[in-house]
Design a protein around this motif. Structure first.
Motif, short mmCIF file in Angstrom:
data_model
loop_
_atom_site.label_atom_id
_atom_site.label_comp_id
_atom_site.label_asym_id
_atom_site.label_seq_id
_atom_site.Cartn_x
_atom_site.Cartn_y
_atom_site.Cartn_z
N ASP A 74 -42.55 -10.73 -22.13
CA ASP A 74 -41.46 -10.72 -23.10
C ASP A 74 -41.18 -9.28 -23.57
N HIS A 75 -39.87 -8.92 -23.62
CA HIS A 75 -39.45 -7.59 -24.06
C HIS A 75 -38.42 -7.71 -25.19
N ARG B 52 -34.41 -10.77 -21.11
CA ARG B 52 -35.47 -9.98 -21.75
C ARG B 52 -36.83 -10.16 -21.08
N PHE B 53 -36.85 -10.82 -19.94
CA PHE B 53 -38.14 -11.22 -19.40
C PHE B 53 -38.38 -10.70 -17.99
N ALA B 54 -39.62 -10.26 -17.77
CA ALA B 54 -40.15 -10.15 -16.41
C ALA B 54 -40.99 -11.40 -16.17
N SER C 60 -44.36 0.90 -25.66
CA SER C 60 -43.15 1.14 -24.88
C SER C 60 -42.64 2.54 -25.18
N PHE C 61 -41.91 3.14 -24.23
CA PHE C 61 -41.36 4.46 -24.47
C PHE C 61 -39.87 4.44 -24.17
N HIS C 62 -39.15 5.42 -24.73
CA HIS C 62 -37.69 5.36 -24.77
C HIS C 62 -37.07 6.67 -24.30
#
Length: 264
Positions: A206-207, A189-191, A246-248
Motif C-alpha cells: 500500500d502506498h 496506489r498498490f503494488a 519513502s523519498f521524493h
C-alpha cells in the motif's frame, strides 16, 4: 520520459521521451552524452534492452517498432503492424523475440532479427496493453491492461491465466520473479504480487499516491515502486516491510519509470 534502460556498462542510461528523441546519459555526472537520437514516428512510450545489452527496441506512438544500437545508430528496418501506439516492449530471455503491446489492446510477437510476426495479433480485450513482460523461461508473457492482468503462452498466444480483474485504472508495470513463480504489478496506489500459475493474490503493498512503475532488484529481495508526486519506496519482498522511509523528488513531479542497475 515514460521509459529508460540501464546499459550493461552500469554507467549509462538511455531515455525515451514523448518529444520523439532518445538520449544517452552518464549516471555518475548526470550529463548528456552526445546529441539526442532522432527518429521518425513520434513520441516514445516504450524502450527495452536486449538480453545481450547490444540493442534497444523502441516503440513509438505511430505504432512502429525500431531497433537502435547503444551508440545511437538506428538499425535500418522499421516494423509496423500495430494500429495504435506501442506502449510496452519485452525481449525474450534468449533475445530471439520481441513482444510489443499497443494502446489498442493487441500484442505482437516478432522474430527479433527479421521482424517477422510469429504470434498475433493477440486480441487481449484489456483496453490498452500498458505493460508486457516475458517470463524468465520465455514460455509465458504477462500483460497489464486497463484494470486486468493476463498471462499468455508465448508460442501460441493462447491465454493461460486470467483475466485477473479489478486492479484499478491501468496496470502500468508487470515484473516476474527470477524463478517465474510470482508476478509483481502496479496500479492505482498498490503494488501487488500474484502466484503466476493460479493468479492468486499473495500480497498487496500500500502506498500514499498512485504508482506508475516497479522494478525488482537482480538480487531479488528488493522491490522499487515510483509514482505521482515524485514518491519512491523500496520494499523487502520476503518480509513485505518497507526499507527505510519513502523519498521524493524535490519539485514533487511524478516519476514515470524506475530501474535497477545490472549489478543491483
Amino acid at each position: 520520459i515514460y521509459s529508460f534502460v540501464f546499459l550493461h556498462d552500469n554507467v549509462h542510461v538511455v531515455s525515451g521521451s514523448l518529444d520523439g528523441t532518445m538520449r544517452k546519459w552518464d549516471c555518475e555526472t548526470g550529463r548528456l552524452i552526445g546529441e539526442p537520437w532522432k527518429g521518425e514516428g513520434g513520441g516514445i512510450p516504450a524502450l527495452a534492452l536486449s538480453p545481450d545489452g547490444k540493442t534497444i527496441a523502441c516503440g513509438r506512438v505511430d505504432g512502429s517498432v525500431q531497433r537502435w544500437d547503444t551508440n545511437g545508430k538506428m538499425i535500418k528496418s522499421i516494423w509496423t503492424g500495430h494500429t495504435g501506439g506501442v506502449r510496452s516492449l519485452s525481449w525474450s530471455p534468449s533475445g530471439g523475440h520481441i513482444a510489443s503491446g499497443s494502446y489498442h489492446g493487441t500484442i505482437l510477437i516478432r522474430e527479433a532479427e527479421s521482424g517477422k510476426v510469429e504470434v498475433g495479433p493477440i486480441k487481449t480485450n484489456q483496453g490498452s496493453v500498458w505493460s508486457v513482460a516475458y517470463s524468465p523461461l520465455g514460455d509465458r508473457i504477462a500483460s497489464g491492461g486497463d484494470n486486468t492482468i493476463c498471462i499468455w503462452d508465448s508460442n501460441t498466444g493462447k491465454p493461460l491465466v486470467g483475466p485477473i480483474e479489478d486492479l484499478g485504472y491501468a496496470v502500468e508495470s508487470v515484473v516476474w520473479s527470477l524463478d517465474g513463480s510470482k508476478l509483481y504489478s502496479t496500479s492505482d496506489r498498490f503494488a501487488r504480487v500474484f502466484d503466476s500459475v493460479s493468479g492468486t493474490l499473495l500480497h498487496r503493498f500500500d502506498h500514499d499516491y498512485f504508482l506508475t512503475s516497479i522494478a525488482l532488484s537482480p538480487k531479488q529481495n528488493v522491490l522499487a515502486c515510483v509514482g505521482y508526486r515524485g514518491v519512491a519506496q523500496l520494499w523487502d519482498t520476503d518480509s513485505h516491510k518497507p526499507l527505510g522511509e519513502s523519498f521524493h523528488q524535490e519539485d514533487g513531479k511524478g516519476l514515470r519509470c524506475v530501474s535497477f542497475s545490472p549489478d543491483g
